[in-house]
Enzyme design. Structure first.
Site, PDB file in Angstrom:
ATOM      1  N   GLU A 292       0.791  -1.230   0.000  1.00  0.00           N
ATOM      2  CA  GLU A 292       0.000   0.000   0.000  1.00  0.00           C
ATOM      3  C   GLU A 292       0.824   1.281   0.000  1.00  0.00           C
ATOM      4  O   GLU A 292       0.468   2.268  -0.650  1.00  0.00           O
ATOM      5  CB  GLU A 292      -0.956   0.006   1.206  1.00  0.00           C
ATOM      6  CG  GLU A 292      -2.149  -0.903   1.054  1.00  0.00           C
ATOM      7  CD  GLU A 292      -1.827  -2.365   1.317  1.00  0.00           C
ATOM      8  OE1 GLU A 292      -2.701  -3.223   1.046  1.00  0.00           O
ATOM      9  OE2 GLU A 292      -0.707  -2.650   1.780  1.00  0.00           O
TER      10      GLU A 292
ATOM     11  N   HIS B 141     -11.283  -5.271   9.195  1.00  0.00           N
ATOM     12  CA  HIS B 141     -12.087  -4.851   8.051  1.00  0.00           C
ATOM     13  C   HIS B 141     -13.260  -4.006   8.536  1.00  0.00           C
ATOM     14  O   HIS B 141     -14.340  -4.030   7.958  1.00  0.00           O
ATOM     15  CB  HIS B 141     -12.598  -6.057   7.260  1.00  0.00           C
ATOM     16  CG  HIS B 141     -11.518  -6.835   6.593  1.00  0.00           C
ATOM     17  ND1 HIS B 141     -10.744  -7.747   7.261  1.00  0.00           N
ATOM     18  CD2 HIS B 141     -11.051  -6.821   5.315  1.00  0.00           C
ATOM     19  CE1 HIS B 141      -9.867  -8.292   6.429  1.00  0.00           C
ATOM     20  NE2 HIS B 141     -10.030  -7.738   5.245  1.00  0.00           N
TER      21      HIS B 141
END
Length: 804
Positions: free
Chosen positions: A526, A593
């Protein structure tokens, strides 16, 4: 060296000698700046010093092959290089040390960064691009070690895009992708994960990136044996060396930092490979020294042995170059002594000029305020106290801007209850001077150009009479199709973004249509996905960097916070990177998440717009808006909205969602409910159920967290309802506290309240997995209903008897 250089360039020995002498003069100039700079810190004229002494000679060799259009992404030791490419002179060096706020005197950051952090100007005064191919470029430095690495990757990748993608207007940015992105880093900082992630990604992408590692065996006080396996970064990276077969990789060079001829030869080879073949190169520059230690915060004598210190004295690159020049009859010792003496004077004169230019505005302002304070004193019953302040200020030989305001504002305290023309004059001075000075330290957090996102006019989506309802993802996909067709310079990349068209098929089929370079898959990394976007945006492309889920943004948050968010600010509007960051979140399930760490994000990335659309049409409109602006933004799509039905607009690629504008979803009279993203759907359901028991709730979608409700529409609602509840899926004190501060303090909504303003948030912990985990971790419809009912019960218990 002589014959090799002569044959290549066909220059005489005298010309060659002149080039070497010119290089040596720069090396000595840079060293004298470092030495005198340290003294300026120790005398208190500067706050802190971190210098490039000991790295002069390799930077001179590097500068010889650095061409117009190339970019540097480095760290705070590269002053010699900046001098060699004509981007830094003696006076500017000291202006940076003194934190001079005049961008003409201190062009790197106008005093916003400490010395040693360099930048060139990519933008004209109106915020439009200069022709970057006609100048040598340095992306603005940041202090966090290895933080410059991800951006370096993007700067290099831009050359690959410009060379291989047709239709882009590259006039200001590239000449057939022939530009190299050059990085620098200290050997110890190669221990950082960002270094390794970038090195790996550049090898995969095969981009024209040359990585310079300045190796002086230490990271502050810590020896290389504690930093790097085998104490040798090039040894460790041997597996990255390209081979003669089908395995791509790096070309790796190792060279001693004091060997001027070898350095020249090495950089010529590296330059040719990277520029022509688009092969990444690593140059490990060994046996460098750091004559003054890491910085002015300490002495290297504390942690280096006498043997090491003696070795450094003997192998100082400037000394070794000097010895080589005498041995090869390029210059005599006497000639070099004359040069060194003259340069010492030049540096002292430049330092003096920088200090005089730095202090002149303050001293001039001092002449304005002293008479005001005198008049105030004469008219006040507290004359002696005010005169003491005036005399102390007048006696300050090196006044700062703050000293003027400290004395003036303290004098104001002695005028309580007094009215006089002099008092008003002092008030006027304080206000005017504050307005004059404050922007020198706070301007350009966002774009001040005509392309500021807030200046983009909103256009509503339009629909045909028989418009069908489709999955929300299809609205996104069709809008992206229009974007990529309209803007050849746009590209999107991320994990699963390319071949399968992202995990929710919002890009389905677009890679086949627009190619693998524009709709691209990346590795699981990322930070460098963000870095690719930053670097390419700095070179005129319009990248969209996709982070698969909001929680994974934490991997890249340091890059967003320290680099992207501060870019316009730390260059005072002279560089920009209009990167769009695409991710998905809201009401996700599971600890990693959860999709809602908004509070942390909001507070760490001021300088980047944060947009939280409730559906895909709103999200598509944000993309359309941002591609007409020149600012970076984060768009958080609602993960559970891709399969919800929405009407397909007929003006795809054209409609624009405005930033900083809220939308009232349901009008009501009893209470104002404020939320965003997927939680908004729960709020709407709760409002319908509240209506059944006689409670009329006004529901407002924030839509945009940064900026927030610029029209101050929420306070208008609170004025009508007299009650406020903010509902958020972030932890207590997260985004809900931010929203509440905006409404209560900036909009003064407290004036209209009949009940205590409240928040309803998720629990302190991260959400547990599963539907029940979401229900018990985050606000539910029942939670919202009962919270609102309790507020109404407190207000009118007769009409709304206690629920439980």
């Amino acid at each position: 060296m002589q014959s090799e250089t002569s044959s290549k360039s066909e220059i005489s020995f005298e010309d060659f000698k002149a080039q070497v002498l010119s290089d040596y003069k720069l090396a000595v100039t840079s060293r004298e700046c470092s030495l005198l700079g340290r003294r300026e810190v120790l005398t208190g004229k500067a706050k802190f010093g971190i210098f490039g002494d000991g790295k002069e000679v390799p930077q001179l060799a590097w500068a010889k092959v650095f061409e117009n259009g190339d970019f540097r992404s480095g760290y705070y030791r590269d002053q010699t290089f900046m001098m060699a490419i004509g981007a830094l002179n003696i006076q500017q060096f000291f202006a940076g040390l003194y934190a001079t706020t005049d961008i003409d005197q201190e062009p790197s950051s106008a005093g916003r960064q400490m010395g040693g952090h360099f930048a060139t100007h990519s933008l004209k005064d109106d915020g439009t691009w200069k022709n970057l191919t006609e100048q040598k470029n340095s992306s603005a430095d940041i202090s966090p070690t290895a933080g410059q690495m991800p951006r370096l990757l993007g700067l290099a990748q831009a050359s690959k895009i410009y060379r291989n993608v047709e239709g882009i207007d590259s006039e200001n940015f590239s000449k057939n992708g022939n530009e190299i992105a050059w990085g620098t880093i200290g050997n110890a900082s190669t221990s950082e994960g960002l270094f390794w992630e970038t090195i790996n990604a550049a090898g995969v992408l095969q981009v024209p990136m040359v990585m310079n590692v300045w190796d002086d065996e230490y990271g502050i006080s810590v020896h290389a044996k504690h930093q790097t396996t085998k104490q040798n970064i090039s040894e460790v990276l041997k597996g990255f060396q390209r081979d003669k077969g089908e395995n791509n990789g790096y070309e790796i060079f190792v060279v001693n930092g004091w060997d001027y001829p070898a350095l020249i030869e090495t950089y010529e080879k590296a330059n040719k490979i990277a520029r022509e073949e688009h092969i990444p190169v690593l140059i490990h520059v060994q046996q460098l020294t750091q004559p003054q230690g890491h910085s002015t915060s300490g002495s290297h004598e504390r942690y280096k042995s006498e043997e090491r210190l003696q070795w450094e004295r003997e192998h100082d690159c400037n000394i070794k170059m000097r010895e080589w020049m005498i041995e090869t009859n390029i210059a005599t010792d006497e000639e070099l002594q004359d040069i060194e003496k003259d340069i010492k004077k030049q540096v002292r004169d430049g330092k003096k000029a920088a200090w005089e230019a730095h202090t002149a505005p303050v001293k001039n302002k001092l002449q304005d305020v002293i008479p005001v304070l005198q008049r105030v004193a004469e008219s006040s019953q507290n004359k002696n106290f005010i005169l003491q302040l005036k005399n102390e200020l007048q006696g300050n030989k090196e006044p700062l801007k703050r000293d003027i305001l400290v004395a003036s504002r303290k004098a104001l305290r002695f005028l309580r209850g007094e009215e006089s023309p002099a008092r008003q004059e002092l008030l006027n001075f304080i206000e005017k001077y504050t307005e004059e000075v404050r922007p020198q330290y706070s301007s350009h957090l966002y774009s001040s150009s005509e392309f500021n996102a807030l200046k983009i006019e909103a256009i509503a989506p339009s629909y045909d009479d028989n418009t069908e309802e489709v999955d929300g993802r299809l609205v996104l996909r069709e809008n992206f199709d229009k974007i990529f067709g309209k803007y050849p310079e746009t590209l999107i990349f991320g994990e699963d973004t390319g071949e399968i068209g992202d995990v929710n098929q919002g890009l389905e089929g677009l890679q086949e249509k627009y190619g693998e370079l524009r709709i691209a898959d990346t590795g699981i990394r990322e930070a460098t996905i963000l870095g690719q976007g930053i670097g390419m945006a700095m070179r005129g492309l319009r990248p969209i960097a996709e982070i698969q889920y909001l929680d994974y943004l934490l991997y890249a948050l340091q890059i967003m916070s320290d680099d992207l968010a501060t870019l316009q600010y730390r260059t005072r509007g002279k560089q920009k990177a209009p990167l769009i960051i695409r991710t998905r979140g809201h009401r996700l399930e599971g600890i990693w998440h959860s999709g809602s760490p908004m509070g942390g994000i909001l507070h760490l990335i001021r300088g980047i717009h944060v947009l939280v659309p409730r559906n895909m049409t709103k999200a598509a409109g944000f993309y359309n808006t941002l591609l007409e602006s020149d600012e970076p933004a984060l768009i958080v799509e609602s993960l559970n909205g891709y399969r919800l039905k929405e009407k397909m607009p007929n003006n795809l690629g054209e409609f624009k969602t405005p930033l900083g504008v809220v939308e009232t979803m349901n009008e009501g009279d009893d209470i104002t409910l404020v939320s965003y993203g997927s939680t908004l759907r729960l709020v709407e359901q709760a409002a319908r159920e509240l209506q059944e028991v006689g409670i009329s709730a006004e529901v407002i979608d924030v839509q945009s967290l940064l900026p927030f409700d610029l029209n101050k529409d929420i306070v208008k609602s609170v004025e009508k309802t007299s009650r406020l509840l903010v509902i958020d899926e972030d932890v207590p004190g997260g985004a809900s506290a931010y929203i509440m501060q905006k409404i209560m303090e900036e909009q003064d909504a407290w004036r209209y309240l009949d009940s205590k303003p409240q928040t309803l948030t998720a629990k302190d912990h991260r959400p547990a997995y599963g539907t029940d985990g979401d229900y018990f971790s985050k606000p539910s419809v029942e939670d919202i209903f009962e919270k609102v009912y309790d507020i109404m019960h407190e207000s009118n218990p007769a009409q709304f008897p206690q629920l439980k």
